[in-house]
Write a protein that holds these residues in place. Structure first.
Motif, PDB file in Angstrom:
ATOM      1  N   LEU A  56       0.832  -1.208   0.000  1.00  9.13           N
ATOM      2  CA  LEU A  56       0.000   0.000   0.000  1.00  9.13           C
ATOM      3  C   LEU A  56       0.862   1.252   0.000  1.00  9.13           C
ATOM      4  O   LEU A  56       0.403   2.332  -0.356  1.00  9.13           O
ATOM      5  CB  LEU A  56      -0.931   0.008   1.220  1.00  9.13           C
ATOM      6  N   PRO A  74      -0.115  -4.253  -4.162  1.00  9.41           N
ATOM      7  CA  PRO A  74      -0.686  -5.353  -3.378  1.00  9.41           C
ATOM      8  C   PRO A  74      -0.916  -6.616  -4.208  1.00  9.41           C
ATOM      9  O   PRO A  74      -1.120  -6.549  -5.414  1.00  9.41           O
ATOM     10  CB  PRO A  74      -2.028  -4.781  -2.911  1.00  9.41           C
ATOM     11  N   ARG A  76      -2.960 -10.630  -3.909  1.00  4.96           N
ATOM     12  CA  ARG A  76      -3.940 -11.382  -3.112  1.00  4.96           C
ATOM     13  C   ARG A  76      -3.295 -12.482  -2.277  1.00  4.96           C
ATOM     14  O   ARG A  76      -3.952 -13.101  -1.453  1.00  4.96           O
ATOM     15  CB  ARG A  76      -5.018 -11.967  -4.027  1.00  4.96           C
ATOM     16  N   ARG A  87     -14.646  -0.391   9.949  1.00  2.00           N
ATOM     17  CA  ARG A  87     -14.461   0.319   8.686  1.00  2.00           C
ATOM     18  C   ARG A  87     -14.000  -0.593   7.580  1.00  2.00           C
ATOM     19  O   ARG A  87     -14.156  -0.290   6.414  1.00  2.00           O
ATOM     20  CB  ARG A  87     -13.404   1.410   8.869  1.00  2.00           C
ATOM     21  N   PRO A  91     -20.356  -2.662   5.178  1.00  2.00           N
ATOM     22  CA  PRO A  91     -21.513  -2.649   6.073  1.00  2.00           C
ATOM     23  C   PRO A  91     -22.809  -3.083   5.401  1.00  2.00           C
ATOM     24  O   PRO A  91     -23.733  -3.511   6.065  1.00  2.00           O
ATOM     25  CB  PRO A  91     -21.602  -1.195   6.532  1.00  2.00           C
ATOM     26  N   TRP A  92     -22.865  -2.963   4.054  1.00  4.01           N
ATOM     27  CA  TRP A  92     -24.106  -3.315   3.345  1.00  4.01           C
ATOM     28  C   TRP A  92     -24.123  -4.786   2.934  1.00  4.01           C
ATOM     29  O   TRP A  92     -25.091  -5.249   2.359  1.00  4.01           O
ATOM     30  CB  TRP A  92     -24.259  -2.433   2.108  1.00  4.01           C
ATOM     31  N   ARG A  93     -23.046  -5.508   3.200  1.00  3.30           N
ATOM     32  CA  ARG A  93     -23.039  -6.930   2.879  1.00  3.30           C
ATOM     33  C   ARG A  93     -23.183  -7.741   4.156  1.00  3.30           C
ATOM     34  O   ARG A  93     -22.538  -7.436   5.159  1.00  3.30           O
ATOM     35  CB  ARG A  93     -21.713  -7.313   2.209  1.00  3.30           C
ATOM     36  N   ALA A 105     -13.311 -11.425  -6.070  1.00  2.00           N
ATOM     37  CA  ALA A 105     -12.172 -10.693  -6.634  1.00  2.00           C
ATOM     38  C   ALA A 105     -11.165 -11.660  -7.260  1.00  2.00           C
ATOM     39  O   ALA A 105     -10.520 -11.346  -8.256  1.00  2.00           O
ATOM     40  CB  ALA A 105     -11.507  -9.845  -5.557  1.00  2.00           C
ATOM     41  N   PHE A 133     -25.755  -8.490   9.227  1.00  2.00           N
ATOM     42  CA  PHE A 133     -24.903  -7.414   8.737  1.00  2.00           C
ATOM     43  C   PHE A 133     -23.836  -7.139   9.801  1.00  2.00           C
ATOM     44  O   PHE A 133     -24.083  -7.361  10.990  1.00  2.00           O
ATOM     45  CB  PHE A 133     -25.727  -6.148   8.505  1.00  2.00           C
TER      46      PHE A 133
ATOM     47  N   GLU B 149     -15.405   5.020   2.448  1.00  5.16           N
ATOM     48  CA  GLU B 149     -14.453   4.836   3.538  1.00  5.16           C
ATOM     49  C   GLU B 149     -13.058   4.510   2.969  1.00  5.16           C
ATOM     50  O   GLU B 149     -12.919   3.539   2.217  1.00  5.16           O
ATOM     51  CB  GLU B 149     -14.975   3.689   4.420  1.00  5.16           C
ATOM     52  N   ARG B 151     -10.615   3.052   4.111  1.00  5.81           N
ATOM     53  CA  ARG B 151     -10.226   1.684   4.421  1.00  5.81           C
ATOM     54  C   ARG B 151     -10.745   0.715   3.347  1.00  5.81           C
ATOM     55  O   ARG B 151     -10.067  -0.250   2.980  1.00  5.81           O
ATOM     56  CB  ARG B 151     -10.821   1.313   5.786  1.00  5.81           C
ATOM     57  N   LEU B 152     -11.944   1.002   2.843  1.00  2.00           N
ATOM     58  CA  LEU B 152     -12.517   0.118   1.825  1.00  2.00           C
ATOM     59  C   LEU B 152     -11.814   0.288   0.482  1.00  2.00           C
ATOM     60  O   LEU B 152     -11.724  -0.647  -0.313  1.00  2.00           O
ATOM     61  CB  LEU B 152     -14.015   0.368   1.675  1.00  2.00           C
ATOM     62  N   GLU B 154      -8.654   0.783   0.348  1.00  2.00           N
ATOM     63  CA  GLU B 154      -7.471  -0.071   0.572  1.00  2.00           C
ATOM     64  C   GLU B 154      -7.821  -1.543   0.400  1.00  2.00           C
ATOM     65  O   GLU B 154      -7.071  -2.307  -0.209  1.00  2.00           O
ATOM     66  CB  GLU B 154      -6.911   0.160   1.980  1.00  2.00           C
ATOM     67  N   VAL B 155      -8.979  -1.930   0.940  1.00  2.00           N
ATOM     68  CA  VAL B 155      -9.404  -3.327   0.791  1.00  2.00           C
ATOM     69  C   VAL B 155      -9.496  -3.683  -0.693  1.00  2.00           C
ATOM     70  O   VAL B 155      -9.026  -4.735  -1.121  1.00  2.00           O
ATOM     71  CB  VAL B 155     -10.754  -3.572   1.515  1.00  2.00           C
ATOM     72  N   ARG B 157      -7.854  -2.335  -3.119  1.00  2.00           N
ATOM     73  CA  ARG B 157      -6.501  -2.428  -3.672  1.00  2.00           C
ATOM     74  C   ARG B 157      -5.846  -3.748  -3.271  1.00  2.00           C
ATOM     75  O   ARG B 157      -5.204  -4.418  -4.082  1.00  2.00           O
ATOM     76  CB  ARG B 157      -5.637  -1.261  -3.163  1.00  2.00           C
ATOM     77  N   LEU B 159      -7.223  -6.477  -2.644  1.00  2.00           N
ATOM     78  CA  LEU B 159      -7.829  -7.598  -3.361  1.00  2.00           C
ATOM     79  C   LEU B 159      -7.643  -7.467  -4.871  1.00  2.00           C
ATOM     80  O   LEU B 159      -8.192  -8.248  -5.635  1.00  2.00           O
ATOM     81  CB  LEU B 159      -9.328  -7.699  -3.023  1.00  2.00           C
ATOM     82  N   MET B 161      -8.848  -5.468  -6.997  1.00  2.00           N
ATOM     83  CA  MET B 161     -10.114  -5.365  -7.717  1.00  2.00           C
ATOM     84  C   MET B 161      -9.986  -4.395  -8.889  1.00  2.00           C
ATOM     85  O   MET B 161      -9.323  -3.369  -8.779  1.00  2.00           O
ATOM     86  CB  MET B 161     -11.222  -4.892  -6.757  1.00  2.00           C
ATOM     87  N   LYS B 169     -19.008  -3.256  -6.530  1.00  2.00           N
ATOM     88  CA  LYS B 169     -18.959  -3.933  -5.237  1.00  2.00           C
ATOM     89  C   LYS B 169     -18.765  -2.968  -4.072  1.00  2.00           C
ATOM     90  O   LYS B 169     -19.147  -3.270  -2.943  1.00  2.00           O
ATOM     91  CB  LYS B 169     -17.859  -4.987  -5.231  1.00  2.00           C
ATOM     92  N   ILE B 170     -18.169  -1.812  -4.325  1.00  2.00           N
ATOM     93  CA  ILE B 170     -17.919  -0.882  -3.230  1.00  2.00           C
ATOM     94  C   ILE B 170     -18.498   0.515  -3.496  1.00  2.00           C
ATOM     95  O   ILE B 170     -19.280   1.023  -2.698  1.00  2.00           O
ATOM     96  CB  ILE B 170     -16.406  -0.819  -2.920  1.00  2.00           C
ATOM     97  N   PRO B 173     -22.649   0.494  -3.997  1.00  3.99           N
ATOM     98  CA  PRO B 173     -23.374   0.169  -2.759  1.00  3.99           C
ATOM     99  C   PRO B 173     -23.188   1.258  -1.705  1.00  3.99           C
ATOM    100  O   PRO B 173     -24.124   1.599  -0.980  1.00  3.99           O
ATOM    101  CB  PRO B 173     -22.736  -1.137  -2.295  1.00  3.99           C
ATOM    102  N   ASN B 174     -21.970   1.828  -1.667  1.00  2.00           N
ATOM    103  CA  ASN B 174     -21.722   2.874  -0.693  1.00  2.00           C
ATOM    104  C   ASN B 174     -22.537   4.128  -1.007  1.00  2.00           C
ATOM    105  O   ASN B 174     -22.940   4.854  -0.106  1.00  2.00           O
ATOM    106  CB  ASN B 174     -20.229   3.221  -0.682  1.00  2.00           C
ATOM    107  N   ALA B 249     -31.793  -1.646   4.735  1.00  4.64           N
ATOM    108  CA  ALA B 249     -32.005  -2.429   5.959  1.00  4.64           C
ATOM    109  C   ALA B 249     -30.722  -2.544   6.777  1.00  4.64           C
ATOM    110  O   ALA B 249     -30.748  -2.561   8.003  1.00  4.64           O
ATOM    111  CB  ALA B 249     -32.528  -3.814   5.598  1.00  4.64           C
ATOM    112  N   TRP B 250     -29.573  -2.584   6.101  1.00  2.36           N
ATOM    113  CA  TRP B 250     -28.300  -2.755   6.806  1.00  2.36           C
ATOM    114  C   TRP B 250     -27.946  -1.551   7.668  1.00  2.36           C
ATOM    115  O   TRP B 250     -27.113  -1.645   8.563  1.00  2.36           O
ATOM    116  CB  TRP B 250     -27.164  -3.007   5.813  1.00  2.36           C
TER     117      TRP B 250
END
Lengths: 256, 252
Positions: A56, A74, A76, A87, A91-93, A105, A133, B149, B151-152, B154-155, B157, B159, B161, B169-170, B173-174, B249-250
Motif C-alpha cells: 500500500l 498489493p 492477493r 471500517r 456494512p451493506w453486505r 475478486a 450485517f 471509507e 479503508r474500503l 485499501e481493501v 486495492r 484484493l 479489484m 462492489k464498493i 453500494p456505498n 435495511a443494513w
C-alpha cells in the motif's frame, strides 16, 4: 536461493514524508511459516512498515521482497487484517457476502463459493450468523469476520495490524488462540503488529521491537516457548516471565 | 420525545381535514367566487367522474408514464456519469466544468432549445424531464463515491479489484443511500417538468387537462386535476421512502 526462502525480506527500508523521517534502515527477514510480532510505541512506524509489506506504500529507499520478489503493488497472496473492523468490513453486505468478496475478486466460480464461505465462517465460529450485517455483530464477531475474509484469500502471508487492540480482554484471548490455531493449520507466515508486550510474546516465534523517531529496529529476540501455547501455562512459563521482564526493560530504555 | 407512528398518521390526516375545512369555509362564505374556487364537494364529484367513470384516467396514466420514463432515464444517466466521475479523476477533469455550466441552467431555459432540436413533441418533453431531473441524482452519486471509507479503498486495492469491480462492489453500494435521496428529489422535478412539457406541447396528460379545464371555466375539473397531481407526488414519494427502508435495511 537463500533470499527466495524468506517469506518477507526488508533490505535497508526507509520511508519519509517530506522532511519527516518515519522509518530508517530497516533490515528484517521472516521465514515461511514464522509468526513475527512487531512492537513499538505509537509513532514508531510499525503500521507504516506493515503497509509497505502489503504494497500500500512504497519505501523511499531500500527494498521490500516477498518470497524473493520486490513488492510493487498489493497481491492477493498477502492478506491484511485491520484493527478497525468497523471500517474494513462492507456494512451493506451480510457476513456471508463479506467473506465472498475475496472469492469474487479472485475469480472463483460462483458455484464453488457457498461451500468455501460456509467452511470459513464455521472456522471462525460464525456459522450461525451468516445472514447478519456487520453492524449487527459484536466487535469480537466483526473481527472474526474480517479474519475469515482474510483467510478466504488463502494467503501465504497474513499481516495483522493491532487486530485485537479494540477488543476486551476476554475476547482478545479467545481470538489470540483462534488465530494461532488457524495459522498453524495452514503454516501461514504472520506479521503481527501490536503494542502489547505480553501479546507479542504469547503469539510470536520472534518479537521485533521498534525504536521511535525515526522508527528503526531496536531489538530482535526469539521466543523459544513450546507450542501449542496456552493462556495459563504459557503465560506462567518461567521463560515467558523472563522474556516479559527483558522486553519491559528494553521498551523502558527505548522510551526513556 | 418519541411519538408513535399511529399518532403521526392521525396528525397527518387531521392536517388534511383542517385544510378541507378551511377550503369549505372559504367557499361557503364565497370569499372567492365559485367560478374560480369550487367547494370540496363539487371538486370531489369531478374527481369521482374522472376516476370512476374514467374520464381522467388516460391523462393520469400519460403523465405518470412521462414522469417515470424521464425519471428512470435521468437516474440511469446520472448514476452512470456519477460513477464515472467518482472513479476517474480524468473523467472528472473532462466533465466537471461542462456539468457545472449546465447545472445552474433552469430547465425551462432549455425548453426552447429542446423544441428547436427535437420539435414540439413527446420527445421534447422527455428531453426536458431528463435534463431537469438528472442533477439531484448525479450530484448524489458523485457525493456517494467521494465519501467511500478510505479503508474500503485499501481493501479493494489489496484484493486487486478492477475499477469496474470497485464500482459495483464498493462504490455504488456505498453511494446507494445518497442515490436514493437524490432520486426522490429528482422524481419531484420530473413530475413538475412532465406537466410543464404537456402544457407546452398539448400532449395528452393531466397538465393539458388542467389547462383545458381552466380555459373552459370548469373550475371543479381544474382542481380535480391538481389534486390528482398532488396525489401522484405523494404516492411516489411514499413509495420511494418505503423502498429506501427495504434497501437500506443494513443501516438500521
Amino acid at each position: 536461493m537463500a533470499a527466495a526462502s524468506n517469506a518477507i525480506e526488508l533490505k535497508g527500508v526507509s520511508l519519509s514524508f517530506g522532511s519527516n523521517q518515519i522509518l530508517t534502515g530497516i533490515d528484517m527477514r521472516v521465514e515461511p511459516g514464522e509468526f513475527i510480532c512487531v512492537i513499538g510505541a505509537s509513532g514508531s512506524g510499525k503500521t507504516t512498515l506493515l503497509r509497505m509489506i502489503a504494497g500500500l506504500l512504497t519505501p523511499t529507499s531500500g527494498q521490500v521482497l516477498l518470497h524473493g520478489k520486490p513488492v510493487r503493488s498489493p497481491t492477493r497472496r498477502v492478506a491484511v487484517v485491520f484493527q478497525d473492523y468497523g471500517r474494513a468490513l462492507l456494512p451493506w453486505r451480510r457476513a456471508y457476502a463479506n467473506v465472498s468478496l475475496p472469492l469474487e475478486a479472485g475469480g472463483m466460480p460462483a458455484a464453488q463459493r457457498p461451500a468455501r464461505i460456509r467452511e470459513l465462517l464455521a472456522k471462525v465460529g460464525l456459522a450461525n450468523h451468516e445472514d447478519k450485517f456487520p453492524g449487527q455483530l459484536s466487535g469480537g464477531m466483526q473481527q472474526r469476520l474480517q479474519i475469515a475474509r482474510a483467510l478466504a484469500q488463502e494467503p501465504d502471508t497474513l499481516l495483522m495490524d493491532e487486530p485485537f487492540g479494540a477488543l476486551d480482554a476476554m475476547t482478545r484471548q479467545t481470538l489470540q488462540d483462534e488465530v494461532l490455531r488457524l495459522v498453524s493449520e495452514r503454516k501461514t507466515t504472520v506479521f503481527f503488529v501490536t503494542h502489547d508486550i505480553e501479546e507479542a510474546l504469547y503469539l510470536g516465534d520472534r518479537v521485533v521491537a521498534l525504536d521511535s523517531n525515526p522508527g528503526r529496529v531496536a531489538y530482535d529476540i526469539k521466543v523459544p516457548l513450546p507450542r501449542p501455547r496456552d493462556q495459563l501455562t504459557t503465560r506462567e512459563h518461567p521463560e515467558f516471565l523472563r522474556l516479559r521482564r527483558e522486553m519491559f526493560e528494553i521498551m523502558n530504555k527505548i522510551h526513556a | 420525545m418519541i411519538r408513535s407512528r399511529t399518532l403521526d398518521i392521525l396528525l397527518g390526516i387531521a392536517g388534511i381535514l383542517i385544510l378541507l375545512g378551511l377550503w369549505q369555509l372559504v367557499t361557503s362564505y364565497e370569499l372567492i367566487s365559485r367560478a374560480f374556487l369550487p367547494g370540496p364537494a363539487a371538486t370531489f364529484r369531478s374527481l369521482e367522474r374522472g376516476i370512476v367513470e374514467g374520464a381522467l384516467l388516460p391523462q393520469t396514466w400519460a403523465t405518470i408514464e412521462r414522469m417515470l420514463q424521464g425519471w428512470l432515464l435521468a437516474s440511469v444517466v446520472a448514476i452512470a456519469i456519477g460513477s464515472l466521475i467518482g472513479v476517474s479523476s480524468t473523467a472528472r477533469a473532462y466533465l466537471q466544468p461542462t456539468l457545472e455550466f449546465l447545472r445552474p441552467l433552469p430547465a425551462s431555459a432549455i425548453i426552447p432549445v429542446a423544441i428547436a432540436v427535437v420539435g414540439l413533441s413527446w420527445k421534447m418533453v422527455l428531453f426536458v424531464v431528463v435534463f431537469g431531473s438528472v442533477w439531484p441524482t448525479l450530484l448524489a452519486t458523485v457525493h456517494g463515491f467521494a465519501h467511500v471509507e478510505p479503508r474500503l479503498v485499501e481493501v479493494s486495492r489489496l484484493l486487486q479489484m478492477s475499477r469496474l469491480a470497485f464500482i459495483f462492489k464498493i462504490g455504488l453500494p456505498n453511494a446507494v443511500p445518497d442515490i436514493l435521496a437524490g432520486m426522490r428529489l429528482s422524481l419531484t422535478v420530473a413530475l413538475i417538468l412532465a406537466v410543464v412539457g404537456e402544457l407546452l406541447t398539448g400532449e395528452l396528460g393531466l397538465g393539458t387537462a388542467v389547462l383545458h379545464a381552466s380555459r373552459q371555466y370548469r373550475a371543479d375539473d381544474l382542481y380535480a386535476g391538481i389534486i390528482l397531481l398532488g396525489v401522484i407526488g405523494l404516492v411516489s414519494n411514499y413509495g420511494l421512502a418505503l423502498a429506501d427502508k427495504r434497501i437500506l435495511a443494513w443501516k438500521s
